[in-house]
Design a protein around this motif. Structure first.
Motif, PDB file in Angstrom:
ATOM      1  N   SER A 149      52.314  61.615  34.882  1.00  0.00           N
ATOM      2  CA  SER A 149      52.351  60.193  34.515  1.00  0.00           C
ATOM      3  C   SER A 149      52.195  59.303  35.735  1.00  0.00           C
ATOM      4  N   VAL A 150      52.858  59.659  36.815  1.00  0.00           N
ATOM      5  CA  VAL A 150      52.729  58.880  38.050  1.00  0.00           C
ATOM      6  C   VAL A 150      51.304  58.949  38.572  1.00  0.00           C
ATOM      7  N   GLY A 151      50.698  60.117  38.502  1.00  0.00           N
ATOM      8  CA  GLY A 151      49.308  60.265  38.932  1.00  0.00           C
ATOM      9  C   GLY A 151      48.362  59.414  38.107  1.00  0.00           C
ATOM     10  N   ARG A 152      48.569  59.381  36.805  1.00  0.00           N
ATOM     11  CA  ARG A 152      47.733  58.532  35.945  1.00  0.00           C
ATOM     12  C   ARG A 152      47.904  57.055  36.286  1.00  0.00           C
ATOM     13  N   LEU A 153      49.136  56.671  36.558  1.00  0.00           N
ATOM     14  CA  LEU A 153      49.400  55.285  36.926  1.00  0.00           C
ATOM     15  C   LEU A 153      48.699  54.918  38.234  1.00  0.00           C
ATOM     16  N   VAL A 154      48.723  55.803  39.211  1.00  0.00           N
ATOM     17  CA  VAL A 154      48.051  55.555  40.488  1.00  0.00           C
ATOM     18  C   VAL A 154      46.545  55.462  40.294  1.00  0.00           C
ATOM     19  N   VAL A 155      45.978  56.348  39.511  1.00  0.00           N
ATOM     20  CA  VAL A 155      44.530  56.309  39.264  1.00  0.00           C
ATOM     21  C   VAL A 155      44.145  55.026  38.539  1.00  0.00           C
ATOM     22  N   TRP A 199      45.716  52.184  38.645  1.00  0.00           N
ATOM     23  CA  TRP A 199      45.870  51.092  39.610  1.00  0.00           C
ATOM     24  C   TRP A 199      44.676  51.038  40.552  1.00  0.00           C
ATOM     25  N   LEU A 200      44.219  52.178  41.035  1.00  0.00           N
ATOM     26  CA  LEU A 200      43.064  52.208  41.934  1.00  0.00           C
ATOM     27  C   LEU A 200      41.798  51.699  41.248  1.00  0.00           C
ATOM     28  N   VAL A 201      41.613  52.066  39.990  1.00  0.00           N
ATOM     29  CA  VAL A 201      40.436  51.590  39.247  1.00  0.00           C
ATOM     30  C   VAL A 201      40.491  50.080  39.067  1.00  0.00           C
ATOM     31  N   VAL A 202      41.650  49.555  38.685  1.00  0.00           N
ATOM     32  CA  VAL A 202      41.782  48.109  38.495  1.00  0.00           C
ATOM     33  C   VAL A 202      41.546  47.377  39.811  1.00  0.00           C
ATOM     34  N   MET A 203      42.099  47.880  40.907  1.00  0.00           N
ATOM     35  CA  MET A 203      41.919  47.218  42.201  1.00  0.00           C
ATOM     36  C   MET A 203      40.452  47.255  42.640  1.00  0.00           C
ATOM     37  N   GLN A 204      39.755  48.338  42.363  1.00  0.00           N
ATOM     38  CA  GLN A 204      38.335  48.430  42.720  1.00  0.00           C
ATOM     39  C   GLN A 204      37.508  47.433  41.914  1.00  0.00           C
ATOM     40  N   VAL A 205      37.801  47.303  40.643  1.00  0.00           N
ATOM     41  CA  VAL A 205      37.076  46.339  39.800  1.00  0.00           C
ATOM     42  C   VAL A 205      37.342  44.912  40.279  1.00  0.00           C
ATOM     43  N   LEU A 206      38.595  44.608  40.563  1.00  0.00           N
ATOM     44  CA  LEU A 206      38.912  43.259  41.038  1.00  0.00           C
ATOM     45  C   LEU A 206      38.289  42.974  42.398  1.00  0.00           C
ATOM     46  N   ARG A 207      38.253  43.958  43.275  1.00  0.00           N
ATOM     47  CA  ARG A 207      37.646  43.762  44.593  1.00  0.00           C
ATOM     48  C   ARG A 207      36.154  43.463  44.457  1.00  0.00           C
ATOM     49  N   LYS A 208      35.473  44.171  43.564  1.00  0.00           N
ATOM     50  CA  LYS A 208      34.041  43.921  43.351  1.00  0.00           C
ATOM     51  C   LYS A 208      33.818  42.550  42.724  1.00  0.00           C
ATOM     52  N   ARG A 209      34.710  42.150  41.842  1.00  0.00           N
ATOM     53  CA  ARG A 209      34.529  40.879  41.146  1.00  0.00           C
ATOM     54  C   ARG A 209      34.708  39.686  42.082  1.00  0.00           C
ATOM     55  N   TRP A 210      35.684  39.753  42.967  1.00  0.00           N
ATOM     56  CA  TRP A 210      36.004  38.610  43.812  1.00  0.00           C
ATOM     57  C   TRP A 210      35.398  38.706  45.212  1.00  0.00           C
ATOM     58  N   ARG A 211      34.488  39.630  45.448  1.00  0.00           N
ATOM     59  CA  ARG A 211      33.949  39.837  46.779  1.00  0.00           C
ATOM     60  C   ARG A 211      33.166  38.638  47.292  1.00  0.00           C
ATOM     61  N   ASP A 212      32.310  38.048  46.494  1.00  0.00           N
ATOM     62  CA  ASP A 212      31.395  37.004  46.956  1.00  0.00           C
ATOM     63  C   ASP A 212      31.841  35.589  46.611  1.00  0.00           C
ATOM     64  N   THR A 213      33.086  35.408  46.237  1.00  0.00           N
ATOM     65  CA  THR A 213      33.546  34.062  45.908  1.00  0.00           C
ATOM     66  C   THR A 213      33.940  33.317  47.180  1.00  0.00           C
ATOM     67  N   VAL A 214      33.680  32.025  47.173  1.00  0.00           N
ATOM     68  CA  VAL A 214      34.031  31.168  48.308  1.00  0.00           C
ATOM     69  C   VAL A 214      35.261  30.369  47.924  1.00  0.00           C
ATOM     70  N   GLU A 215      36.268  30.407  48.778  1.00  0.00           N
ATOM     71  CA  GLU A 215      37.521  29.730  48.484  1.00  0.00           C
ATOM     72  C   GLU A 215      37.503  28.335  49.113  1.00  0.00           C
ATOM     73  N   ALA A 216      37.956  27.345  48.364  1.00  0.00           N
ATOM     74  CA  ALA A 216      38.010  25.980  48.862  1.00  0.00           C
ATOM     75  C   ALA A 216      39.186  25.830  49.829  1.00  0.00           C
ATOM     76  N   GLU A 217      39.105  24.808  50.672  1.00  0.00           N
ATOM     77  CA  GLU A 217      40.148  24.568  51.665  1.00  0.00           C
ATOM     78  C   GLU A 217      41.493  24.263  51.010  1.00  0.00           C
ATOM     79  N   CYS A 218      41.476  23.494  49.924  1.00  0.00           N
ATOM     80  CA  CYS A 218      42.743  23.163  49.259  1.00  0.00           C
ATOM     81  C   CYS A 218      43.362  24.407  48.623  1.00  0.00           C
ATOM     82  N   ASP A 219      42.534  25.340  48.161  1.00  0.00           N
ATOM     83  CA  ASP A 219      43.067  26.574  47.586  1.00  0.00           C
ATOM     84  C   ASP A 219      43.728  27.439  48.650  1.00  0.00           C
ATOM     85  N   ARG A 220      43.216  27.401  49.882  1.00  0.00           N
ATOM     86  CA  ARG A 220      43.830  28.158  50.970  1.00  0.00           C
ATOM     87  C   ARG A 220      45.190  27.587  51.347  1.00  0.00           C
TER      88      ARG A 220
END
Length: 115
Positions: A15-21, A23-44
């Motif tokens: 179960s722990v192994g499934r949870l880690v896998v 989590w890794l899949v979700v983090m990889q998808v989110l990293r690809k999705r937000w890779r090319d976004t530009v953050e505004a100064e007020c958001d920083r």
């Protein structure tokens, strides 16, 4: 060892192994999705402010929990079972995350509305 304990020795790491896998899949998808976004100064500027609020909320929660333990009866308090304590800690972590998101949302809404 009983067959039941052997079963848990296999199921818990699985179960722990499934949870880690997952989590890794979700983090990889989110990293690809937000890779090319530009953050505004007020958001920083909003991010650290919201993080500070979340950190302060979690600190106040931990302090309140410690005070609650100090003023509880000597020995083992009746309400402080391991499941209750872990549930309280998870509720505190969840609440601090929600506080950070709320501060982010309110600050962004106020910033966009005022501009």
């Amino acid at each position: 060892m009983t067959p039941r304990s052997l079963r848990y020795l296999v199921l818990v790491p699985l179960s722990v192994g499934r949870l880690v896998v997952a989590w890794l899949v979700v983090m990889q998808v989110l990293r690809k999705r937000w890779r090319d976004t530009v953050e505004a100064e007020c958001d920083r500027q909003i991010g650290p402010r919201a993080s500070g609020w979340a950190r302060a909320g979690l600190s106040i929660f931990a302090l309140a929990l410690a005070v609650m333990f100090v003023f509880s009866p000597l020995g083992h308090p009746g309400w402080a079972r391991p499941l209750a304590i872990s549930s309280l800690l998870m509720a505190g972590l969840t609440g601090s995350c929600l506080l950070g998101y709320a501060v982010t949302g309110i600050t962004c809404w106020h910033d966009r509305r005022g501009a």
